[in-house]
Enzyme design. Sequence first.
Site, short mmCIF file in Angstrom:
data_model
loop_
_atom_site.label_atom_id
_atom_site.label_comp_id
_atom_site.label_asym_id
_atom_site.label_seq_id
_atom_site.Cartn_x
_atom_site.Cartn_y
_atom_site.Cartn_z
N GLU A 91 1.11 -21.37 -4.68
CA GLU A 91 1.65 -22.72 -4.50
C GLU A 91 0.66 -23.58 -3.74
O GLU A 91 -0.03 -23.12 -2.84
CB GLU A 91 2.97 -22.64 -3.72
CG GLU A 91 4.00 -21.77 -4.40
CD GLU A 91 5.37 -21.78 -3.73
OE1 GLU A 91 6.35 -21.51 -4.43
OE2 GLU A 91 5.46 -22.05 -2.52
N CYS A 104 -2.55 -29.13 0.62
CA CYS A 104 -2.39 -27.90 1.39
C CYS A 104 -2.65 -26.75 0.41
O CYS A 104 -1.90 -26.57 -0.55
CB CYS A 104 -0.97 -27.86 1.94
SG CYS A 104 -0.54 -26.34 2.77
N CYS A 111 0.50 -12.47 2.04
CA CYS A 111 -0.13 -12.55 3.36
C CYS A 111 0.14 -11.26 4.11
O CYS A 111 1.21 -10.67 3.99
CB CYS A 111 0.45 -13.74 4.13
SG CYS A 111 -0.38 -14.03 5.71
N CYS A 115 4.10 -12.75 10.10
CA CYS A 115 4.81 -13.64 11.04
C CYS A 115 6.28 -13.72 10.66
O CYS A 115 6.62 -13.95 9.50
CB CYS A 115 4.19 -15.04 11.03
SG CYS A 115 2.46 -15.03 11.49
N CYS A 118 7.85 -16.94 8.83
CA CYS A 118 7.15 -17.54 7.70
C CYS A 118 7.53 -16.88 6.39
O CYS A 118 7.51 -15.66 6.27
CB CYS A 118 5.64 -17.43 7.93
SG CYS A 118 4.67 -18.16 6.60
N GLY A 158 -1.14 -17.36 2.85
CA GLY A 158 -2.28 -16.52 3.22
C GLY A 158 -2.89 -16.88 4.56
O GLY A 158 -2.59 -17.90 5.16
N GLU A 159 -3.74 -15.96 5.03
CA GLU A 159 -4.46 -16.17 6.29
C GLU A 159 -5.93 -16.43 5.93
O GLU A 159 -6.65 -15.50 5.54
CB GLU A 159 -4.29 -14.92 7.17
CG GLU A 159 -5.21 -14.83 8.37
CD GLU A 159 -5.24 -16.08 9.24
OE1 GLU A 159 -4.17 -16.55 9.66
OE2 GLU A 159 -6.35 -16.59 9.46
N SER A 190 -6.34 -23.31 9.23
CA SER A 190 -5.33 -22.87 10.17
C SER A 190 -5.33 -21.34 10.23
O SER A 190 -5.31 -20.67 9.21
CB SER A 190 -3.96 -23.37 9.74
OG SER A 190 -2.98 -22.96 10.66
N SER A 213 -2.45 -21.21 15.21
CA SER A 213 -0.99 -21.06 15.30
C SER A 213 -0.67 -20.28 16.57
O SER A 213 -0.81 -19.06 16.60
CB SER A 213 -0.48 -20.31 14.07
OG SER A 213 -0.79 -21.03 12.91
N LEU A 214 -0.28 -20.99 17.58
CA LEU A 214 -0.04 -20.36 18.88
C LEU A 214 1.43 -19.96 19.01
O LEU A 214 1.76 -18.80 19.22
CB LEU A 214 -0.48 -21.32 19.99
CG LEU A 214 -0.48 -20.78 21.41
CD1 LEU A 214 -1.40 -19.57 21.56
CD2 LEU A 214 -0.90 -21.86 22.41
N HIS A 215 2.30 -20.92 18.92
CA HIS A 215 3.76 -20.74 18.87
C HIS A 215 4.41 -20.19 20.13
O HIS A 215 5.62 -20.28 20.30
CB HIS A 215 4.20 -19.91 17.67
CG HIS A 215 3.73 -20.46 16.35
ND1 HIS A 215 3.76 -21.80 16.07
CD2 HIS A 215 3.21 -19.86 15.26
CE1 HIS A 215 3.27 -22.01 14.85
NE2 HIS A 215 2.92 -20.85 14.35
N ASN A 289 11.02 -24.49 10.36
CA ASN A 289 11.87 -24.50 9.17
C ASN A 289 12.48 -23.13 9.02
O ASN A 289 11.76 -22.14 8.95
CB ASN A 289 11.02 -24.81 7.94
CG ASN A 289 10.50 -26.23 7.98
OD1 ASN A 289 11.27 -27.18 8.05
ND2 ASN A 289 9.19 -26.38 7.97
N CYS A 332 6.03 -26.46 6.00
CA CYS A 332 5.36 -25.35 6.68
C CYS A 332 6.19 -24.08 6.61
O CYS A 332 7.36 -24.09 6.96
CB CYS A 332 5.14 -25.66 8.16
SG CYS A 332 4.06 -27.03 8.42
N1 SAH Z 1 -1.97 -18.17 8.07
C1 SAH Z 1 -2.33 -19.42 8.63
C2 SAH Z 1 -2.03 -20.63 7.75
C3 SAH Z 1 -0.70 -20.72 7.05
S1 SAH Z 1 0.69 -21.38 7.83
C4 SAH Z 1 -1.70 -19.58 10.00
O1 SAH Z 1 -0.90 -18.75 10.37
O2 SAH Z 1 -2.05 -20.52 10.72
C5 SAH Z 1 0.45 -23.00 8.35
C6 SAH Z 1 1.27 -23.30 9.60
O3 SAH Z 1 2.68 -23.30 9.36
C7 SAH Z 1 1.02 -22.27 10.69
O4 SAH Z 1 0.89 -22.89 11.93
C8 SAH Z 1 2.29 -21.46 10.64
O5 SAH Z 1 2.52 -20.76 11.82
C9 SAH Z 1 3.31 -22.55 10.38
N2 SAH Z 1 4.59 -22.02 9.92
C10 SAH Z 1 4.84 -20.88 9.26
N3 SAH Z 1 6.15 -20.73 9.03
C11 SAH Z 1 6.75 -21.80 9.56
C12 SAH Z 1 8.11 -22.22 9.61
N4 SAH Z 1 9.11 -21.49 9.09
N5 SAH Z 1 8.37 -23.40 10.20
C13 SAH Z 1 7.37 -24.15 10.72
N6 SAH Z 1 6.08 -23.81 10.70
C14 SAH Z 1 5.77 -22.63 10.12
#
Ligand code: SAH
Length: 348
Positions: A91, A104, A111, A115, A118, A158-159, A190, A213-215, A289, A332
Amino acid sequence: MKENIKNFTLDELKKQLENMSEKTFRAEQIFKWVHQENVSSFEEMTNIAKELREKLDQKYTLNNFKIIKKLVSSDGTKKYLFDLLDGNIIESVLMEYKYGFSICVSSQIGCKMGCKFCASTGIPFIRSLEAGEIVEQILAVQREENVKISNIVFMGIGEPLDNYDNVVKAINIINNPKGLNIGTRHISISTSGVVPNIYRLANEKIQCTLSVSLHSSNNEKRSEMMPVNKVYPIEKLLEACREYIRITNKRISFEYALAKDNNDNLKDAKELVMLLKGMLCHVNLIPINKIENGKYIKSTNDNIIKFRDYLNKNGIVATVRRELGTDIQAACGQLRRTTVENSLIKNN
Ligand code: SAH
């Protein structure tokens, strides 16, 4: 088997032509046909002799993706399901901003990072994309929409730093003035935090933006959300980020998806300020999301604003990412790997 001509950088294409005893300037002409004219067959390359066009056709493929499905969001965002011509689907998402079109792109089919929040994690990993398959996502959308894309974010499935060589190669191809000519400043990668490759990227001297992606600013919490943290914990990640900033002189963008009662209270904001204080960075807050069977749910608007304001008041520049395409599962974390059969069933 024919090789995908989009996998070659211009220099590599020159070598290919040399090996065919052709003049190397032909490589530039062909590269332009592929990346600027965006042709669908070698036949269309009218300034190339018919004989060579036929040779090219025997040796290479243009690998133009088939669009299986296109979904259009009420906010104008478009999501494409591409058939990679091998039964796999990826996609890509096209977004329109004031400054132009941004795409994007996906970097892998599935992947490995796992996470928990995701959707790309839900289905097993198949393989990494080739450089040409990354480039083709842009070309396919430009063919379909007749637009010029100006920005690229590696934030699809993907990463990217787990497919390092192909991603860097794709950037080289996309950036070439004889091709798509998209400046590296308009490209963001990212990563979930594949530390060794952050160091490698720093030394590539490509001026793309790094998003991390810190979170969470807390190892226990981050490991629960992102298994990669067990291998590369926050201290190691931040060390790599500091080195990235030192070498490139570029600001890092930290992504922080806010989940209710998980990482969205003031204590978390305080920890985050402590962690990032003094760094050349920006925090991108993403209202999380919710995904199918996911345990994390979106923070309240009130918490999101409080979190943002706390960071801003304490010296960390933070903005809330606009949510685009949620109604078509294009936001995202909502992109998934599907198979052709799967997607046809789901969409019928
Ligand atoms: N693998 C890479 C790029 C893909 S995700 C990464 O992890 O950065 C792109 C961004 O969307 C990342 O910051 C990821 O953490 C975030 N993301 C993934 N799932 C999400 C969700 N359910 N809601 C909001 N952001 C999300």
